[in-house]
Design an enzyme around this catalytic site. Sequence first.
Site, mmCIF file in Angstrom:
data_model
loop_
_atom_site.group_PDB
_atom_site.id
_atom_site.type_symbol
_atom_site.label_atom_id
_atom_site.label_comp_id
_atom_site.label_asym_id
_atom_site.label_seq_id
_atom_site.Cartn_x
_atom_site.Cartn_y
_atom_site.Cartn_z
ATOM 1 C CE LYS A 1 -87.739 -18.305 35.931
ATOM 2 N NZ LYS A 1 -88.691 -17.590 36.740
ATOM 3 C CE LYS B 1 -82.936 -15.380 40.212
ATOM 4 N NZ LYS B 1 -84.323 -14.961 39.994
ATOM 5 C CE LYS C 1 -89.114 -17.641 44.872
ATOM 6 N NZ LYS C 1 -89.510 -17.250 43.510
HETATM 7 N N1 AQP Z 1 -80.762 -13.923 43.981
HETATM 8 C C1 AQP Z 1 -81.456 -12.825 44.235
HETATM 9 N N2 AQP Z 1 -80.847 -11.719 44.685
HETATM 10 C C2 AQP Z 1 -81.552 -10.583 44.966
HETATM 11 N N3 AQP Z 1 -82.890 -10.500 44.817
HETATM 12 C C3 AQP Z 1 -83.543 -11.586 44.377
HETATM 13 N N4 AQP Z 1 -84.838 -11.832 44.137
HETATM 14 C C4 AQP Z 1 -84.970 -13.094 43.688
HETATM 15 N N5 AQP Z 1 -83.789 -13.714 43.649
HETATM 16 C C5 AQP Z 1 -82.867 -12.794 44.059
HETATM 17 C C6 AQP Z 1 -85.908 -10.875 44.337
HETATM 18 O O1 AQP Z 1 -86.871 -11.458 45.211
HETATM 19 C C7 AQP Z 1 -88.170 -10.981 44.848
HETATM 20 C C8 AQP Z 1 -89.110 -12.118 44.679
HETATM 21 O O2 AQP Z 1 -88.619 -12.922 43.633
HETATM 22 P P1 AQP Z 1 -89.621 -13.756 42.734
HETATM 23 O O3 AQP Z 1 -90.319 -14.705 43.594
HETATM 24 O O4 AQP Z 1 -90.455 -12.835 41.945
HETATM 25 O O5 AQP Z 1 -88.772 -14.426 41.677
HETATM 26 P P2 AQP Z 1 -87.432 -15.181 41.718
HETATM 27 O O6 AQP Z 1 -86.918 -15.462 43.062
HETATM 28 O O7 AQP Z 1 -86.605 -14.421 40.770
HETATM 29 O O8 AQP Z 1 -87.891 -16.596 41.307
HETATM 30 P P3 AQP Z 1 -88.319 -17.402 40.068
HETATM 31 O O9 AQP Z 1 -88.329 -16.546 38.841
HETATM 32 O O10 AQP Z 1 -89.547 -18.121 40.413
HETATM 33 O O11 AQP Z 1 -87.312 -18.469 39.945
HETATM 34 P P4 AQP Z 1 -85.820 -18.368 40.141
HETATM 35 O O12 AQP Z 1 -85.613 -17.861 41.516
HETATM 36 O O13 AQP Z 1 -85.385 -19.772 40.021
HETATM 37 O O14 AQP Z 1 -85.322 -17.465 39.055
HETATM 38 C C9 AQP Z 1 -87.997 -10.190 43.555
HETATM 39 O O15 AQP Z 1 -88.002 -8.819 43.855
HETATM 40 C C10 AQP Z 1 -86.655 -10.618 43.050
HETATM 41 O O16 AQP Z 1 -86.023 -9.609 42.293
#
Ligand code: AQP
Length: 332
Positions: free
Chosen positions: A112, A197, A200
Amino acid sequence: MTRIFSGVKPTGHLTLGNYLGAMRRWAETDQHRADALFCVVDLHALTVDRDPARVRRLSRQAATLLLAVGLDPERCTLFAQSHVDEHTRLAYLMECTASDGEMRRMIQYKEKAAREQARGGSVRLSLLTYPALMAADVLAYGTDEVPVGEDQAQHMELARDLAVRFNQRYGMTFVVPRATLPAVAARVMDLQEPTSKMGKSHVRTAGIVYLLDEPEAVRKKVSRAVTDAGRDVVYDRAERPGVANLLDVLAACTGGDPEALAGDYASYGALKKDTAEAVVELLRPVRERHAELAADPGYVDAVLRSGAERARGMARPRVDAAYQAVGLMPAG
Ligand code: AQP
């Protein structure tokens, strides 16, 4: 009774990855078998988000979706992280327990931070330190299990290390929690970039299925999913990540086994069609329930208010004990 804690970050619209990796288990099993707390971890969103109106909107949407997927406030505690001060109180002690080196090793921080820099933005210090807040989120409640997707495994290892280290230094204060992953779809991949992955907060959205996507949008995204060279449908995550991802999603939606499902398909087209329909049907009740709940924001607010009150009562004694264990004077 087993204590469970987990949360979602309102850093974007919640995705199919969030649902299959974490939220579905919270609703279908975790809240029924344990003393469970689920949280909109809104402070974590401030590590990257700069628009207050967006933070507010996405936080409310996340809370509404947690209810829409089936969390029942009579069975579990649902609240917003920023409503319970114990999280930030304990986060500071976690920062005093962690080392700079171990924070900088976190993969999410590296990815990030690189993304922020590529956009020409500055990297917030909180992006580096937020795993300490996440450890506090979990440890404050004496949590035994944390149901998460695979991407959170490293942060959970850190939380365990911090709990063990704190207990060794200051005496037994925290339960050492363990992460639990789903059997299938622990890491749902982006449909356009099946080696990344489904996230969101990613800017390119064509490969991301959002929980509130209309059925036609879901069908379009799945039908355009990147597949692999070759024609036969086999389950091979390393060599055929695109097809393996579709099989994982289909298996998670239908309760099947991805390897066994591969044998049912002679073409990618048929696999995509069935996967799209399975996702549409899985998400249909969530969208419908979300629409009903969104029409009654007062109800969502009331759930969060009473959840926060309950959570505060659970966290305060342990956080107070941690403050005293490190040598701080009792407040009263
Ligand atoms: N792609 C995924 N596959 C399986 N599990 C996922 N989780 C997130 N993405 C996947 C799981 O969902 C829960 C909540 O996630 P989060 O809100 O803590 O974090 P995130 O979705 O990983 O989001 P970020 O970090 O804000 O941004 P992005 O999504 O862009 O990386 C968690 O249990 C997570 O493991």
